[in-house]
Design an enzyme around this catalytic site. Structure first.
Site, PDB file in Angstrom:
ATOM      1  N   ASN A  66      53.408  20.581  40.944  1.00 37.59           N
ATOM      2  CA  ASN A  66      52.836  21.154  42.164  1.00 37.59           C
ATOM      3  C   ASN A  66      52.164  20.006  42.914  1.00 37.59           C
ATOM      4  O   ASN A  66      51.103  19.549  42.515  1.00 37.59           O
ATOM      5  CB  ASN A  66      51.816  22.240  41.779  1.00 37.59           C
ATOM      6  CG  ASN A  66      51.074  22.786  42.985  1.00 37.59           C
ATOM      7  OD1 ASN A  66      51.389  22.460  44.128  1.00 37.59           O
ATOM      8  ND2 ASN A  66      50.069  23.610  42.728  1.00 37.59           N
ATOM      9  N   LYS A  85      50.827  20.004  45.737  1.00 41.86           N
ATOM     10  CA  LYS A  85      49.709  20.452  46.588  1.00 41.86           C
ATOM     11  C   LYS A  85      49.828  19.805  47.981  1.00 41.86           C
ATOM     12  O   LYS A  85      50.943  19.645  48.477  1.00 41.86           O
ATOM     13  CB  LYS A  85      48.382  20.176  45.894  1.00 41.86           C
ATOM     14  CG  LYS A  85      48.356  20.788  44.474  1.00 41.86           C
ATOM     15  CD  LYS A  85      47.018  20.816  43.805  1.00 41.86           C
ATOM     16  CE  LYS A  85      47.142  21.466  42.430  1.00 41.86           C
ATOM     17  NZ  LYS A  85      45.869  21.590  41.722  1.00 41.86           N
ATOM     18  N   HIS A 139      48.356  30.803  43.304  1.00 39.41           N
ATOM     19  CA  HIS A 139      47.613  29.675  42.751  1.00 39.41           C
ATOM     20  C   HIS A 139      46.114  29.891  42.975  1.00 39.41           C
ATOM     21  O   HIS A 139      45.708  30.450  43.992  1.00 39.41           O
ATOM     22  CB  HIS A 139      48.071  28.372  43.430  1.00 39.41           C
ATOM     23  CG  HIS A 139      47.567  27.165  42.700  1.00 39.41           C
ATOM     24  ND1 HIS A 139      46.292  26.697  42.864  1.00 39.41           N
ATOM     25  CD2 HIS A 139      48.149  26.354  41.784  1.00 39.41           C
ATOM     26  CE1 HIS A 139      46.117  25.641  42.075  1.00 39.41           C
ATOM     27  NE2 HIS A 139      47.232  25.416  41.414  1.00 39.41           N
ATOM     28  N   GLU A 144      43.865  28.018  43.908  1.00 39.26           N
ATOM     29  CA  GLU A 144      43.337  27.443  45.164  1.00 39.26           C
ATOM     30  C   GLU A 144      43.591  28.392  46.335  1.00 39.26           C
ATOM     31  O   GLU A 144      42.779  28.473  47.257  1.00 39.26           O
ATOM     32  CB  GLU A 144      43.970  26.060  45.403  1.00 39.26           C
ATOM     33  CG  GLU A 144      43.390  25.021  44.448  1.00 39.26           C
ATOM     34  CD  GLU A 144      44.325  23.897  44.061  1.00 39.26           C
ATOM     35  OE1 GLU A 144      45.348  23.691  44.732  1.00 39.26           O
ATOM     36  OE2 GLU A 144      44.033  23.228  43.048  1.00 39.26           O
ATOM     37  N   GLU A 188      46.720  29.133  34.317  1.00 36.96           N
ATOM     38  CA  GLU A 188      45.983  27.964  34.774  1.00 36.96           C
ATOM     39  C   GLU A 188      44.487  28.278  34.755  1.00 36.96           C
ATOM     40  O   GLU A 188      43.956  28.837  35.717  1.00 36.96           O
ATOM     41  CB  GLU A 188      46.403  27.588  36.201  1.00 36.96           C
ATOM     42  CG  GLU A 188      47.865  27.221  36.323  1.00 36.96           C
ATOM     43  CD  GLU A 188      48.123  26.257  37.478  1.00 36.96           C
ATOM     44  OE1 GLU A 188      48.805  25.254  37.244  1.00 36.96           O
ATOM     45  OE2 GLU A 188      47.632  26.501  38.595  1.00 36.96           O
ATOM     46  N   GLY A 195      42.446  19.995  37.823  1.00 41.03           N
ATOM     47  CA  GLY A 195      41.959  18.816  38.531  1.00 41.03           C
ATOM     48  C   GLY A 195      40.645  18.267  37.996  1.00 41.03           C
ATOM     49  O   GLY A 195      40.024  17.417  38.620  1.00 41.03           O
ATOM     50  N   SER A 224      45.150  19.901  34.141  1.00 42.14           N
ATOM     51  CA  SER A 224      44.952  18.555  33.589  1.00 42.14           C
ATOM     52  C   SER A 224      45.954  18.213  32.482  1.00 42.14           C
ATOM     53  O   SER A 224      45.631  17.522  31.518  1.00 42.14           O
ATOM     54  CB  SER A 224      43.512  18.376  33.090  1.00 42.14           C
ATOM     55  OG  SER A 224      42.602  18.522  34.169  1.00 42.14           O
TER      56      SER A 224
HETATM   57  P1  13P Z   1      46.148  19.394  37.726  1.00 43.69           P
HETATM   58  O1  13P Z   1      47.337  19.113  36.846  1.00 43.69           O
HETATM   59  O2  13P Z   1      45.895  18.347  38.754  1.00 43.69           O
HETATM   60  O3  13P Z   1      44.936  19.734  36.892  1.00 43.69           O
HETATM   61  O4  13P Z   1      46.497  20.719  38.564  1.00 43.69           O
HETATM   62  C1  13P Z   1      46.991  21.829  37.913  1.00 43.69           C
HETATM   63  C2  13P Z   1      47.494  22.770  38.925  1.00 43.69           C
HETATM   64  O5  13P Z   1      46.731  23.347  39.691  1.00 43.69           O
HETATM   65  C3  13P Z   1      48.944  22.976  39.019  1.00 43.69           C
HETATM   66  O6  13P Z   1      49.262  24.037  39.836  1.00 43.69           O
END
Ligand code: 13P
Length: 256
Positions: A9, A11, A96, A98, A168, A174, A214
């Site tokens: 992803n 982003k 997601h 976010e 997740e 992150g 992560s």
């Molecule tokens: P990270 O791998 O940067 O922690 O992000 C995970 C994520 O949100 C994947 O959709």
């Protein structure tokens, strides 16, 4: 045996030129390799055609990070699943954390989106997971159950072929903090049990449940090797071709 899926992803990173470059670098590193699983990259909308053009003829598929909950009409700024398909996408990420947080998206829109994704002949990756305070309060399973129950039974045609789950935990996204193998396996096994209750044992047995938060080359093998973890949805580490391929290597080793 469930076939693993390693999905990047990206982003809000990598426009068309940088995205094509990254996809090319991944493709070069994977050249000539026969993979045991599926590999997907999900760039921003505008980069999907360029990345798909690079990915054509190699094992890397393209997906989107979101879609509209309508197929067409007066919805300024939206992009529908059928348009994403035309642009080269095969999967669409939905829900997601976010987007739950910043766009205040709700179960109703997730249901509408996933149904349209399926109607377009695409696969949905439905994200869910608890926040830190919920985990600390001992509510991780209850939150996960509510998120799955709020969406899965309302889907018109969800099955293990067109729907992928991505657990997740919000506190691991992150942050550099990864769920321990015990934490991940516990929630993944529990999720599979909930899916079984909602959609039946056969779907639960075949549905892929990805871990996200992560994930990196150093922990991918252990996480993806867990009995109920069928791959990863990865953010930061997929922005470097070597790290992304390192995670794919981990998935290959875990499925050896
Ligand atoms: P990270 O791998 O940067 O922690 O992000 C995970 C994520 O949100 C994947 O959709």
């Amino acid at each position: 045996m469930r076939r693993y899926l390693v999905a990047g992803n990206w982003k809000l990173n990598k426009g068309p030129a940088a995205g094509a470059e990254l996809a090319q670098a991944v493709s070069n590193l994977l050249q000539g390799r026969e993979l045991k699983g599926d590999v997907l990259v999900c760039p921003p909308y505008v980069s999907i055609p360029a990345v798909s053009a690079v990915a054509a003829g190699n094992p890397v598929m393209t997906g989107a990070q979101n879609c509209a909950d309508q197929n067409e009409g007066a919805y300024t700024g939206e992009v529908s699943p059928s348009m994403l398909k035309e642009a080269g996408a095969r999967y669409v990420i939905v829900a997601h954390s976010e987007r739950r947080e910043y766009q205040r998206e709700t179960d109703d829109s997730f249901v509408a989106k996933i149904n349209l994704i399926h109607q377009a002949g695409l696969k949905a990756i439905f994200c869910y997971g608890e926040k830190l305070e919920e985990r600390k309060a001992g509510q991780a399973q209850a939150v996960v159950k509510a998120q799955l129950e709020g969406v899965l039974p309302r889907l018109e045609s969800a099955d293990a072929y067109n729907t992928v789950l991505a657990y997740e935990p919000v506190w691991a996204i992150g942050t550099g903090e990864t769920a321990t193998p015990e934490q991940a396996q516990e929630i993944h096994a529990y999720s599979r049990q909930v899916v079984g209750d909602l959609l039946g044992a056969t779907v639960a047995e075949h549905m892929r449940i990805l871990y996200g938060g992560s994930c990196k080359p150093g922990n991918a093998r252990e996480l993806i090797g867990l009995p109920d973890v069928d791959g990863g949805l990865i953010g930061g580490a997929t922005l470097k071709a070597e790290d992304f391929v390192g995670i794919i290597d981990g998935a290959e080793a875990a499925n050896g």
